[in-house]
Scaffold this motif. Structure first.
Motif, short mmCIF file in Angstrom:
data_model
loop_
_atom_site.label_atom_id
_atom_site.label_comp_id
_atom_site.label_asym_id
_atom_site.label_seq_id
_atom_site.Cartn_x
_atom_site.Cartn_y
_atom_site.Cartn_z
N LYS A 193 0.82 -1.21 0.00
CA LYS A 193 0.00 0.00 0.00
C LYS A 193 0.86 1.27 0.00
CE LYS A 193 -4.14 -2.03 2.14
NZ LYS A 193 -5.13 -1.64 1.11
N ILE A 194 2.00 1.23 0.69
CA ILE A 194 2.86 2.40 0.74
C ILE A 194 3.65 2.57 -0.56
CG2 ILE A 194 4.94 3.33 1.86
CD1 ILE A 194 3.82 2.34 4.51
N ASP A 195 4.12 1.45 -1.12
CA ASP A 195 4.87 1.48 -2.37
C ASP A 195 4.33 0.36 -3.26
OD1 ASP A 195 6.65 1.33 -4.47
OD2 ASP A 195 8.45 1.54 -3.23
N LEU A 211 9.81 -0.88 2.91
CA LEU A 211 9.24 -0.08 4.00
C LEU A 211 10.29 0.80 4.65
CD1 LEU A 211 6.85 -2.66 5.71
CD2 LEU A 211 6.17 -0.60 4.48
N PHE A 216 9.07 4.26 6.49
CA PHE A 216 8.06 3.73 7.42
C PHE A 216 8.73 2.98 8.57
CE2 PHE A 216 5.09 0.47 8.90
CZ PHE A 216 4.00 1.26 9.22
N PHE A 272 0.84 3.12 10.59
CA PHE A 272 0.30 3.04 9.24
C PHE A 272 -1.01 3.81 9.13
CE2 PHE A 272 -2.30 1.04 5.96
CZ PHE A 272 -1.43 1.06 4.87
N TRP A 275 -0.18 7.25 8.59
CA TRP A 275 0.75 7.50 7.48
C TRP A 275 0.06 8.36 6.40
CZ3 TRP A 275 5.81 6.72 7.07
CH2 TRP A 275 6.42 6.77 5.83
#
Length: 278
Positions: A193-195, A211, A216, A272, A275
Motif C-alpha cells: 500500500k505504501i509502495d 518499507l 516507514f 500506518f 501515514w
C-alpha cells in the motif's frame, strides 16, 4: 481482588470461558443464587428456573454480550464472572515437592489460556498480571481488529484469529506459526500500500526493505537493518529460530511470542493508520 473491579479488563474469549467454568461447578440452586446476587436487573432477564444449567449459562453469555457495561455488586459483571470462575481453579503446584504434577481438568484449560492472552496468570486462586497494567491486552486486541478492518488487511486478520484460537486451545506450534504469518502479512500488505512496486516482490525481507526505504521502518531507531541486525530482523529470527518444529514450544514461550507480536503489530498499525495524514 480489587484490581479487577474497575473497567473491562478481559477479552470476550476469557469471559465466555469463565462462564463455562461456572456452569461446570454449579447446580440449579447455585445458578439461581448467583443470578440473584447479581441483582434484579440481571435476575429478571435470566430467571428461567425450569431450564438446565447449561441453557441458563448460555443465556448469561448472551446477556453479557448485550450488556457489556452491566454493573453488579463488586463491579463490572464481566470482571466479576472471571473472578468467580478463578476461585474454582485448583492450584497447579504440587502439594509437596515429591507429589505428582497436577493436571487441570479440561474445563479450566480454555480459561487459563484466555487469561494468558489477556496477560494474567492464576496463583493461589488469585489473578496476577504478567505485564504492566497500562498495556491493556484486551483493549489492544480490539484496537488492532478495528485497524485491520479499516485498511482491508483481511489475510493478516485471518492469521491473527487463527493464532488466538490455537493459543486458546493450547496448540502452541500452530499458534506460533500463525503469529509469524500474521506479522509477515501485516508488513507485506503495508509495503504494497505504501509502495505499489512492492507488490511484485517476494514476501519478507524484500518488502520490509521497501518499507525502510520509504521511511516507514526507522533505520535510525534500529527497527530494520538490511544486514539483519535490526529489531524486526531479530524478532523474526526469534519467532522461528530453526523452523517451526511443532511440539517443542511451551505455554510460556508461546504466550511471550503472542504478546511481543501483538505489541509490535499494534505500534506498526497505529503508524500506518496515521501515514500520509501527518
Amino acid at each position: 481482588m480489587e484490581e479487577i473491579l474497575m473497567g473491562a479488563l478481559f477479552s470476550r474469549r476469557t469471559v465466555l470461558a469463565a462462564i463455562d467454568v461456572l456452569e461446570s461447578v454449579s447446580t440449579q440452586a447455585e445458578t439461581s443464587a448467583l443470578f440473584i446476587e447479581f441483582g434484579p436487573d440481571v435476575y429478571r432477564q435470566l430467571r428461567s428456573d425450569g431450564f438446565s444449567v447449561k441453557k441458563r449459562m448460555n443465556d448469561l453469555k448472551a446477556f453479557v454480550d448485550a450488556n457489556p457495561e452491566q454493573q453488579v455488586d463488586g463491579g463490572l459483571l464481566e470482571n466479576v464472572l472471571v473472578e468467580r470462575a478463578v476461585r474454582h481453579m485448583p492450584s497447579e503446584e504440587p502439594e509437596y515437592p515429591w507429589s505428582e504434577p497436577v493436571t487441570l481438568h479440561p474445563v479450566y484449560i480454555p480459561l487459563k489460556h484466555a487469561l494468558a492472552q489477556d496477560d494474567y496468570v492464576v496463583m493461589a486462586g488469585k489473578l496476577r498480571r504478567t505485564l504492566p497494567e497500562d498495556i491493556g491486552m484486551p483493549q489492544l486486541q480490539s484496537e488492532m481488529t478495528v485497524l485491520l478492518d479499516r485498511h482491508g488487511f483481511t489475510t493478516a486478520k485471518g492469521h491473527l484469529d487463527q493464532a488466538l484460537d490455537a493459543h486458546a486451545r493450547g496448540q502452541w506450534a500452530s499458534a506460533n506459526g500463525q503469529l509469524r504469518n500474521f506479522l509477515d502479512s501485516v508488513l507485506d500488505e503495508m509495503a504494497g500500500k505504501i509502495d505499489p512496486s512492492a507488490a511484485v516482490l517476494a514476501s519478507g525481507q524484500p518488502r520490509r526493505t521497501k518499507l525502510a526505504a520509504a521511511g516507514f521502518l526507522s533505520v535510525a531507531l534500529n527497527e530494520w537493518d538490511n544486514d539483519g541486525r535490526g529489531f524486526l530482523n531479530g524478532l523474526f529470527k526469534r519467532l522461528a529460530p530453526a523452523g517451526p518444529h511443532p511440539g517443542l514450544s511451551e505455554p510460556d514461550d508461546s504466550t511471550f511470542r503472542l504478546h511481543v507480536v501483538l505489541l509490535t503489530a499494534a505500534l506498526l498499525l497505529r503508524r500506518f493508520d496515521a501515514w500520509g495524514r501527518a
